[in-house]
Design a protein around this motif. Structure first.
Motif, mmCIF file in Angstrom:
data_model
loop_
_atom_site.group_PDB
_atom_site.id
_atom_site.type_symbol
_atom_site.label_atom_id
_atom_site.label_comp_id
_atom_site.label_asym_id
_atom_site.label_seq_id
_atom_site.Cartn_x
_atom_site.Cartn_y
_atom_site.Cartn_z
ATOM 1 N N LEU A 48 47.946 41.601 45.492
ATOM 2 C CA LEU A 48 46.991 40.439 44.676
ATOM 3 C C LEU A 48 46.753 41.090 43.272
ATOM 4 C CD1 LEU A 48 45.126 39.008 47.587
ATOM 5 C CD2 LEU A 48 46.724 37.809 46.250
ATOM 6 N N GLU A 49 46.334 42.227 43.318
ATOM 7 C CA GLU A 49 45.757 42.878 41.960
ATOM 8 C C GLU A 49 47.052 43.155 41.000
ATOM 9 O OE1 GLU A 49 43.093 46.241 41.529
ATOM 10 O OE2 GLU A 49 43.075 46.433 43.574
ATOM 11 N N LYS A 50 47.996 43.274 41.565
ATOM 12 C CA LYS A 50 49.398 43.596 40.691
ATOM 13 C C LYS A 50 49.715 42.226 40.325
ATOM 14 C CE LYS A 50 52.504 46.540 41.605
ATOM 15 N NZ LYS A 50 53.672 46.844 42.477
ATOM 16 N N LEU A 51 49.632 41.157 40.992
ATOM 17 C CA LEU A 51 50.056 39.691 40.690
ATOM 18 C C LEU A 51 49.629 39.209 39.565
ATOM 19 C CD1 LEU A 51 52.305 37.487 41.231
ATOM 20 C CD2 LEU A 51 50.595 36.544 43.052
ATOM 21 N N GLU A 52 48.171 39.467 39.753
ATOM 22 C CA GLU A 52 47.133 38.966 38.756
ATOM 23 C C GLU A 52 47.477 39.531 37.427
ATOM 24 O OE1 GLU A 52 42.345 38.974 37.746
ATOM 25 O OE2 GLU A 52 42.883 39.421 39.822
ATOM 26 N N LYS A 53 47.724 40.734 37.447
ATOM 27 C CA LYS A 53 47.845 41.466 36.167
ATOM 28 C C LYS A 53 49.182 41.019 35.628
ATOM 29 C CE LYS A 53 44.680 45.412 36.827
ATOM 30 N NZ LYS A 53 43.779 44.776 35.713
ATOM 31 N N ALA A 54 50.449 40.865 36.429
ATOM 32 C CA ALA A 54 51.727 40.529 35.941
ATOM 33 C C ALA A 54 51.476 39.182 35.466
ATOM 34 C CB ALA A 54 52.640 40.663 37.235
ATOM 35 N N TYR A 76 56.973 39.432 37.123
ATOM 36 C CA TYR A 76 55.979 38.181 37.900
ATOM 37 C C TYR A 76 56.556 37.640 39.167
ATOM 38 C CZ TYR A 76 53.414 34.233 39.148
ATOM 39 O OH TYR A 76 52.855 33.098 39.873
ATOM 40 N N LYS A 77 57.921 37.234 39.048
ATOM 41 C CA LYS A 77 58.596 36.829 40.236
ATOM 42 C C LYS A 77 58.789 37.999 41.269
ATOM 43 C CE LYS A 77 62.205 34.487 39.434
ATOM 44 N NZ LYS A 77 63.664 34.189 38.841
ATOM 45 N N ASN A 78 59.064 39.014 40.867
ATOM 46 C CA ASN A 78 58.902 40.213 41.918
ATOM 47 C C ASN A 78 57.722 40.606 42.679
ATOM 48 O OD1 ASN A 78 61.486 41.483 42.499
ATOM 49 N ND2 ASN A 78 61.480 41.808 40.299
ATOM 50 N N GLU A 79 56.660 40.510 41.868
ATOM 51 C CA GLU A 79 55.272 40.440 42.543
ATOM 52 C C GLU A 79 54.818 39.507 43.526
ATOM 53 O OE1 GLU A 79 53.946 43.180 42.424
ATOM 54 O OE2 GLU A 79 54.577 44.282 40.765
ATOM 55 N N HIS A 80 55.215 38.262 43.105
ATOM 56 C CA HIS A 80 54.942 37.034 43.707
ATOM 57 C C HIS A 80 55.644 37.026 45.011
ATOM 58 C CE1 HIS A 80 55.024 32.865 45.143
ATOM 59 N NE2 HIS A 80 53.731 32.422 44.479
ATOM 60 N N GLN A 81 56.942 37.516 45.061
ATOM 61 C CA GLN A 81 57.933 37.474 46.230
ATOM 62 C C GLN A 81 57.196 38.689 47.267
ATOM 63 O OE1 GLN A 81 59.995 35.678 47.081
ATOM 64 N NE2 GLN A 81 61.575 36.810 48.444
ATOM 65 N N MET A 82 56.881 39.819 46.608
ATOM 66 C CA MET A 82 56.132 40.908 47.581
ATOM 67 C C MET A 82 55.000 40.538 48.202
ATOM 68 S SD MET A 82 56.170 43.813 49.020
ATOM 69 C CE MET A 82 57.364 44.665 48.388
ATOM 70 N N LYS A 83 53.966 39.615 47.646
ATOM 71 C CA LYS A 83 53.060 38.918 47.999
ATOM 72 C C LYS A 83 53.412 38.014 49.159
ATOM 73 C CE LYS A 83 49.350 35.750 47.090
ATOM 74 N NZ LYS A 83 50.158 34.494 47.632
ATOM 75 N N PHE A 84 54.250 37.387 48.935
ATOM 76 C CA PHE A 84 54.636 36.429 50.090
ATOM 77 C C PHE A 84 55.426 37.044 51.384
ATOM 78 C CE2 PHE A 84 58.543 34.359 51.944
ATOM 79 C CZ PHE A 84 58.180 33.276 52.641
ATOM 80 N N ARG A 85 56.100 38.180 51.013
ATOM 81 C CA ARG A 85 56.585 38.917 52.146
ATOM 82 C C ARG A 85 55.466 39.644 53.124
ATOM 83 N NH1 ARG A 85 61.023 36.802 53.325
ATOM 84 N NH2 ARG A 85 62.487 36.588 51.517
ATOM 85 N N PHE A 114 63.613 43.878 51.126
ATOM 86 C CA PHE A 114 63.056 43.511 49.725
ATOM 87 C C PHE A 114 62.621 44.500 49.124
ATOM 88 C CE2 PHE A 114 59.784 41.873 47.148
ATOM 89 C CZ PHE A 114 60.584 41.214 45.964
ATOM 90 N N HIS A 115 61.737 45.565 49.720
ATOM 91 C CA HIS A 115 61.106 46.536 49.214
ATOM 92 C C HIS A 115 62.148 47.535 48.534
ATOM 93 C CE1 HIS A 115 59.152 50.553 49.236
ATOM 94 N NE2 HIS A 115 58.368 50.074 48.289
ATOM 95 N N ARG A 116 63.305 47.782 49.183
ATOM 96 C CA ARG A 116 64.422 48.633 48.692
ATOM 97 C C ARG A 116 64.500 48.351 47.307
ATOM 98 N NH1 ARG A 116 68.014 48.162 54.324
ATOM 99 N NH2 ARG A 116 66.456 49.656 55.388
ATOM 100 N N LEU A 117 64.682 47.176 46.893
ATOM 101 C CA LEU A 117 65.007 46.778 45.473
ATOM 102 C C LEU A 117 63.773 46.449 44.424
ATOM 103 C CD1 LEU A 117 67.546 44.034 46.527
ATOM 104 C CD2 LEU A 117 68.095 46.159 45.529
ATOM 105 N N TYR A 118 62.727 46.131 45.078
ATOM 106 C CA TYR A 118 61.362 45.778 44.472
ATOM 107 C C TYR A 118 60.820 47.109 43.802
ATOM 108 C CZ TYR A 118 56.189 45.666 44.185
ATOM 109 O OH TYR A 118 55.182 45.416 43.944
ATOM 110 N N ASP A 119 61.016 48.162 44.265
ATOM 111 C CA ASP A 119 60.411 49.267 43.553
ATOM 112 C C ASP A 119 60.971 49.706 42.399
ATOM 113 O OD1 ASP A 119 59.122 51.723 43.020
ATOM 114 O OD2 ASP A 119 60.353 52.893 44.198
#
Length: 243
Positions: A48-54, A76-85, A114-119
């Motif tokens: 949530l912190e990361k999404l807010e800053k993104a 932003y899209k990647n952070e939003h997707q991680m939050k959802f997951r 998803f995390h494999r690509l996210y990082d």
């Protein structure tokens, strides 16, 4: 927002991402629902912190358009997707029956996949954005007004360089391992025949058995054999001969 503030925001995002990755690595150590939930709640807070800053970064950089807007949007899209997951896994934690456990496992698998690509995607975006922001400092007037036209020309030059590097790697593989190119193309078509119109590189790699199939798909995209689009921060591919 001035360049110094943008630098600071990117630095905060980078530090938060390092904390997130450190916490995520401990996810694999959890062996009961209670400790798993505790770890996921911690990840949720960081997410949530990361999404807010993104989100703040995207709002600021979207004003410039071009590469700055594109990169910040993908971040932003990647952070939003991680939050959802993460939230999806949490929602399935309390299922005690077989069906509930199956849903929990499936959602965990999707999170890990998803995390494999996210990082990689997040680190790459932050790194590239840092470079672009430094460009603002060099080209801007008093760190405030930025000649966007010049930034666009720089971006075009970088894009040509990236495409040339991709093409060089593709030509080498075509020369050294021509069967790999054939197997990747055939695997993509096979996914289409199964009803999947847009296919992720990892699925092509899995079916073809070719390592780093994404490199070949990128090369095939450059020469017009394959189409590519972004979905959830990840590239997906479609053969032009299909549909």
């Amino acid at each position: 927002m001035e360049v110094d503030a943008l630098r600071s925001l990117l630095l905060e995002l980078e530090k938060l991402h390092s904390r997130f990755e450190s916490e995520f690595s401990r996810l694999y150590d959890e062996n009961n629902v209670e400790s798993l939930e505790e770890r996921l709640r911690s990840l949720q807070g960081l997410s949530l912190e990361k999404l807010e800053k993104a989100s703040s970064l995207y709002r600021e950089l979207a004003k410039f358009g071009g590469r700055l807007e594109e990169l910040s949007k993908e971040l932003y899209k990647n952070e939003h997707q991680m939050k959802f997951r993460i939230e999806e896994v949490i929602s399935h934690l309390r299922g005690d029956d077989f069906s509930g456990r199956a849903r929990l496992k499936a959602s965990l698998d999707r999170l890990v996949q998803f995390h494999r690509l996210y990082d990689y995607a997040v680190r790459k975006a932050i790194g590239e954005l840092s470079g672009e922001v430094e460009g603002l400092a060099l080209l801007g007037e008093n760190h405030k007004k930025v000649p966007v036209g010049i930034m666009e020309e720089i971006h075009k030059t970088r894009l040509i360089e990236e495409r040339l590097e991709t093409l060089v790697r593709f030509v080498y593989r075509l020369y050294a391992h021509p069967s790999d190119v054939y197997r990747v193309e055939r695997a993509l078509m096979e996914w289409h025949s199964k009803g999947l119109l847009w296919v992720e590189a990892r699925n092509v790699e899995k079916l073809s058995g070719v390592r780093d199939a994404g490199e070949i798909l990128e090369g095939l995209t450059l020469i017009g054999v394959v189409e590519k689009k972004m979905r959830g921060g990840e590239g997906v591919y479609k053969h032009r001969a299909y549909g």
